[in-house]
Write an enzyme that holds these catalytic residues in place. Structure first.
Site, mmCIF file in Angstrom:
data_model
loop_
_atom_site.group_PDB
_atom_site.id
_atom_site.type_symbol
_atom_site.label_atom_id
_atom_site.label_comp_id
_atom_site.label_asym_id
_atom_site.label_seq_id
_atom_site.Cartn_x
_atom_site.Cartn_y
_atom_site.Cartn_z
ATOM 1 N N SER A 96 0.838 -1.204 0.000
ATOM 2 C CA SER A 96 0.000 0.000 0.000
ATOM 3 C C SER A 96 0.874 1.255 0.000
ATOM 4 C CB SER A 96 -0.943 -0.055 1.206
ATOM 5 O OG SER A 96 -1.931 0.936 1.128
ATOM 6 N N ASP A 121 -8.909 -6.362 -4.453
ATOM 7 C CA ASP A 121 -8.501 -5.071 -3.889
ATOM 8 C C ASP A 121 -9.142 -3.964 -4.722
ATOM 9 O OD1 ASP A 121 -7.254 -2.782 -2.981
ATOM 10 O OD2 ASP A 121 -5.222 -3.586 -3.130
ATOM 11 N N HIS A 174 -8.028 -5.076 -0.111
ATOM 12 C CA HIS A 174 -6.727 -4.420 0.076
ATOM 13 C C HIS A 174 -5.955 -5.008 1.261
ATOM 14 C CE1 HIS A 174 -3.877 -1.223 -0.566
ATOM 15 N NE2 HIS A 174 -4.007 -0.763 0.657
#
Lengths: 387, 387
Positions: free
Chosen positions: B158, B323, B356
């Site tokens: 991320s 995601d 995610h």
């Protein structure tokens, strides 16, 4: 209740009316409203046998003001003015159209801002939680009041579509058609999660005062603002947001601060501020809860086909490809359950880029579809009158 | 800095350390930090030629505490403990792993809660906005401090992956590999919109006091709470939320109110409360802004290939099918731009249901992939030492 304005396709100047109901209404929660008022508007003329009435149900933040404009306020057109008017998909030259502000609303119908007769003070946080079914029950009494035994159609988008679907379940004999646009048979966990963020923003705003902010001369604007911002994210598709705003910087280059930097921020703040200026927080809480609770299949252990077994109306179900709030897959759940019951259902999935908001826009394919469907409804209505 | 605990695959008890930097650091915004501290942890041993160091960059709410646990607090394991340790995908028997709390953080490194030497008071709202590039520059000085000329790899998920990518652009000679997991080359309008909702919740919390809440003995917990709730919605996939919580009612039937009704509400409230108790609002604002601003292609008019032209590291890029925060499509943009530059890039799209958050979970296929990649990194490192 319309002035002559067919040249522009507008119903012209419209006049809100109020119906007062004195018989107690028992809500799903068990609470009883001893009496209530509903504000509504009508467009077009009811025909002699009262067979051409179409009820239009509103979604989250809308109202009874569906088409036309109020005297002296030409800019304030109804929220579905592109859909409803002379020559429009729902043609007021043929249909008598009714828009109504739902119970618990903040546009004139009895709601949290109204006076609680038991206390002489605004209901505020004490106004009961209302459900889609409660709204439909209240609307049925409005139909009685207007002398309408059976609607040609009940129609809505999003939460309005849930009402149209609930009508077909709850009062199967009282509508010939149900027009269910951008709907879902219930909210997903993610849908509920977004509602909960919005509610928590409001409930924890220090100006909320447990819902009794009117008595404190306060308005929980900060909470309403955040609630609306998060809502707006779910109304637009990712792609539409990218096309409209992208990563565009308001001043061309980064300012390295927390003022408005990106165009998307400017848009969201504007929407949030506008909403906080006119919408009631207690109403917003109740409307999002009505969305959460809507689940016709709950009583049958999740079996939607069983929930729809008594439907006799014809249905038009419309979804939009990029709607990620209520995706086409959710509409297809409704369609499949209707087909299980051999109901007459027409399903259309419109390829539109706008996300959930598409139901409010005048996409030509979408409007041609609705127009064609109402041609059929009109033909049946006339045939019925002649028979 | 690890105790012997290979039996459980944990690095065991770990000890945060502090590095102090006295040379001024000019940030992207133009602001200059005259000096700063970074808190970090290390696991495993640096080899003789200092070629086996791996920097692990943290994402939004994490810290330098990546693996193991602190003395007397066995429950507080590092945020990537399933990935890093003896025998784990990033094997501390072979690699010297460094976790660092970023500048502007709230876990010990210099940030808004630190004392501003110019005033003798907490920085609060005056702490400058920091960017991914600023973090990377500060991390490069930590590498100098530790005597590491070149990392075997820089790795993150991320926002951490954005740092790993920025390393490969900004210090191409200082890393052999960049491991970029669940990343995007920049935020979409929708991503920025979610950040903006979170920021507005914090900025409009009356306890925020323009960022100087410490001086008022206040904490903008309401804002932090809503910010975290909206964040959590984007970390989980729609399906995962449906599987975990669905429409499950906490008490089996509707209570018709605004207390916790659905399990998903309970989860979000819990996450929000927990976060508001430990995270700093000024840090949260800055980290979300760093996300917004990250856009390596901005300088080349949106041309990501041009932005990546000096990359010499090998890259592993990993995305997860569900995601929707940083979808596989966004990772493929990075891969395509790397391939345009004939960079050596390995790309894997992991079929995982978790959204995610998958980058933090120990999906076997994902972990096997990372383990295999680090086997290769380790083999090169050894070969280089022998050469």
């Amino acid at each position: 209740m319309t002035s002559d304005n067919t040249a522009t396709g507008s119903v012209g100047v419209v006049h809100p009316q109020t119906a007062r109901f004195t018989a107690p209404l028992t809500l799903r929660s068990g609470a009883v409203l001893c009496g209530y008022e509903l504000v509504y508007e009508t467009y077009g003329a009811l025909n002699a046998d009262r067979s051409n009435a179409v009820l239009v149900c509103h979604a989250l933040n809308a109202s009874h003001h569906v088409a036309g404009h109020h005297a002296g306020d030409p800019g304030n057109t109804g929220w579905w003015d592109n859909m409803i008017g002379p020559g429009k998909p729902l043609d007021t030259n043929r249909f008598f159209v009714i828009g109504v502000n739902n119970l618990g609303g903040c546009h004139g119908s009895t709601g949290p801002s109204s006076i609680n007769p038991d206390t002489g003070l605004p209901w505020g946080g004490d106004f009961p939680v209302v459900t889609v079914e409660d709204w439909v029950d209240a609307q049925a009494r409005l139909a009685d009041h207007l002398g309408i035994e059976r609607f040609a159609a009940v129609m809505g988008g999003s939460l309005g579509a849930m009402q149209a679907l609930a009508w077909s379940i709850r009062y199967p004999q009282r509508l010939r058609h149900s027009v269910v646009i951008a709907c879902a048979p219930n909210l997903s966990a993610q849908n509920i999660a977004f509602n909960e963020v919005a509610r928590q923003a409001i409930l924890t705003d220090p100006d909320f005062h447990g819902g009794n902010y009117q008595l404190q001369n306060a308005v929980p604007k900060r909470g309403l603002r955040v609630a609306r911002m998060v809502g707006h994210i779910t109304y637009l598709s990712d792609d539409e947001m990218a096309n409209k705003f992208g990563r565009q910087l308001k001043h061309g280059k980064p300012g390295y601060g927390f003022d408005t930097e990106f165009e998307i921020e400017s848009y969201l703040r504007h929407q949030g501020n506008k909403f906080a200026d006119y919408f009631d927080a207690n109403t917003y809480l109740r409307i999002t809860r009505a969305l959460d609770y809507f689940d016709p299949a709950f009583a049958s252990g999740g079996d939607l086909s069983a929930a729809l077994k008594d439907v006799t109306a014809d249905l038009l179900v419309v979804s939009f490809t990029t709607d990620w709030r209520f995706s086409p897959e959710r509409s297809r759940e409704i369609v499949r359950a209707l087909l299980d019951n051999r109901a007459r259902v027409t399903y259309a999935e419109i390829d539109a880029p706008h996300g959930h908001d598409a139901f409010l826009l005048d996409d030509p394919r979408y409007h041609r579809l609705v127009a064609a469907y109402f041609d059929r409804v009109a033909a049946e209505t006339v045939a019925e009158v002649q028979a």
